[in-house]
Design a protein around this motif. Structure first.
Motif, PDB file in Angstrom:
ATOM      1  N   THR A  73       0.817  -1.218   0.000  1.00  0.00           N
ATOM      2  CA  THR A  73       0.000   0.000   0.000  1.00  0.00           C
ATOM      3  C   THR A  73       0.849   1.265   0.000  1.00  0.00           C
ATOM      4  O   THR A  73       0.337   2.345  -0.295  1.00  0.00           O
ATOM      5  N   TRP A  80      -3.499 -10.068   6.254  1.00  0.00           N
ATOM      6  CA  TRP A  80      -3.793  -8.824   5.525  1.00  0.00           C
ATOM      7  C   TRP A  80      -3.343  -8.997   4.083  1.00  0.00           C
ATOM      8  O   TRP A  80      -2.524  -9.847   3.763  1.00  0.00           O
ATOM      9  N   HIS A 124     -14.220  -2.891  14.420  1.00  0.00           N
ATOM     10  CA  HIS A 124     -14.335  -1.825  13.427  1.00  0.00           C
ATOM     11  C   HIS A 124     -15.134  -2.365  12.250  1.00  0.00           C
ATOM     12  O   HIS A 124     -14.929  -3.504  11.814  1.00  0.00           O
ATOM     13  N   LYS A 125     -16.013  -1.545  11.725  1.00  0.00           N
ATOM     14  CA  LYS A 125     -16.913  -2.018  10.673  1.00  0.00           C
ATOM     15  C   LYS A 125     -16.187  -2.430   9.395  1.00  0.00           C
ATOM     16  O   LYS A 125     -16.722  -3.208   8.601  1.00  0.00           O
ATOM     17  N   LYS A 126     -14.961  -1.935   9.190  1.00  0.00           N
ATOM     18  CA  LYS A 126     -14.221  -2.285   7.982  1.00  0.00           C
ATOM     19  C   LYS A 126     -13.329  -3.511   8.179  1.00  0.00           C
ATOM     20  O   LYS A 126     -12.687  -3.951   7.225  1.00  0.00           O
ATOM     21  N   ASP A 127     -13.272  -4.041   9.378  1.00  0.00           N
ATOM     22  CA  ASP A 127     -12.511  -5.262   9.606  1.00  0.00           C
ATOM     23  C   ASP A 127     -13.411  -6.457   9.329  1.00  0.00           C
ATOM     24  O   ASP A 127     -14.366  -6.724  10.052  1.00  0.00           O
ATOM     25  N   THR A 128     -13.111  -7.176   8.269  1.00  0.00           N
ATOM     26  CA  THR A 128     -13.951  -8.305   7.849  1.00  0.00           C
ATOM     27  C   THR A 128     -13.259  -9.649   8.034  1.00  0.00           C
ATOM     28  O   THR A 128     -13.663 -10.648   7.441  1.00  0.00           O
ATOM     29  N   TYR A 129     -12.214  -9.687   8.832  1.00  0.00           N
ATOM     30  CA  TYR A 129     -11.531 -10.946   9.120  1.00  0.00           C
ATOM     31  C   TYR A 129     -12.528 -11.940   9.736  1.00  0.00           C
ATOM     32  O   TYR A 129     -13.437 -11.563  10.470  1.00  0.00           O
ATOM     33  N   ARG A 152      -9.030  -9.729  15.579  1.00  0.00           N
ATOM     34  CA  ARG A 152     -10.014  -8.893  14.902  1.00  0.00           C
ATOM     35  C   ARG A 152     -10.252  -7.601  15.676  1.00  0.00           C
ATOM     36  O   ARG A 152     -10.405  -7.610  16.894  1.00  0.00           O
ATOM     37  N   TYR A 153     -10.296  -6.490  14.919  1.00  0.00           N
ATOM     38  CA  TYR A 153     -10.606  -5.192  15.504  1.00  0.00           C
ATOM     39  C   TYR A 153     -12.115  -4.998  15.568  1.00  0.00           C
ATOM     40  O   TYR A 153     -12.857  -5.493  14.709  1.00  0.00           O
TER      41      TYR A 153
END
Length: 242
Positions: free
Chosen positions: A26, A149, A110-115, A107-108
């Motif tokens: 990134t 990741w 957080h709504k963007k963590d999709t693990y 896992r966090y």
């Protein structure tokens, strides 16, 4: 003593990882593509919040209990402690230290963590505390798990805790990551490998501290944070030079 406001030193880019490091994918799209511009700092950037113990909740430093609803979170119970110091080893008092992390499964919240690992309903993953007169800070938490990741096909981040340290102004906020002694993922992490100084990497790894552990309860890890000098902690967003 009243400190007169003045501009802070700019970032010393010679001691930090280069912005463009293709092994950390990134960074290819996030690194600057044009020459950097120097902007004068405003008064609001050179002054900022003053924190005191009245702003800190009773359980803010205890991530085992501060989000618990119907039980305690699952995972290894640990203590993270240390001192925030200047280059001469003097503790920095009344400094706000914030922490955030993944849960025991990696896992966090957080709504963007999709693990695929489940969210722990009793673990929020955030905490904060103020250093005492000697610069000492202390958190109780659950040891975070590693997580995958999308860097390469099978890239995993080592277990880590993010730490933020607030100075006397917003532009002096410093952010770093603390890793755990003995984690084999540290040596192969593409983010860690962007750091060119081996000693700087070692300063990001917290050793286990059995002297501060609580028998039959929590193990402890010691992580001192040095703000300046040749032995300073590596910060992701350092705005001061060394």
């Amino acid at each position: 003593m009243v400190r007169k406001p003045g501009e802070y030193f700019q970032r010393d880019r010679d001691i930090h990882p280069p912005a463009f490091t293709p092994g950390y994918k990134t960074s290819v799209t996030r690194s600057p593509q044009k020459a950097l511009l120097s902007l004068e700092q405003s008064l609001s950037e050179m002054t900022g919040p003053v924190f005191n113990h009245n702003a800190i909740g009773e359980l803010d430093h205890d991530m085992i209990l501060n989000y618990a609803k119907d039980g305690e979170p699952i995972g290894q119970r640990i203590i993270v402690h240390g001192r925030v110091m200047d280059e001469s080893g003097k503790g920095i008092p009344n400094t706000l230290v914030e922490a955030w992390q993944a849960n025991a499964g990696g896992r966090y919240r957080h709504k963007k963590d999709t693990y695929l690992a489940p969210i722990d309903p009793n673990f929020g993953g955030c905490g904060r505390c103020l250093t005492d007169e000697e610069g000492y800070y202390y958190f109780r938490t659950i040891k975070p798990g590693p997580y995958p990741w999308r860097n390469y096909i099978n890239s995993w981040r080592p277990a880590h805790i993010h730490l933020s340290i607030f100075g006397p102004s917003f532009s002096q906020r410093l952010i770093t990551q603390m890793y755990f002694e003995g984690d084999p993922l540290i040596d192969i992490c593409p983010i860690v490998k962007t750091i060119p100084d081996e000693e700087a990497i070692k300063r990001l790894i917290a050793p286990m501290d059995l002297n501060a552990s609580v028998p039959l309860d929590c193990r402890a890890y010691k992580f001192d944070i040095v703000l300046r000098g040749r032995r300073s902690t590596l910060f992701e967003n350092r705005l001061e030079g060394n």
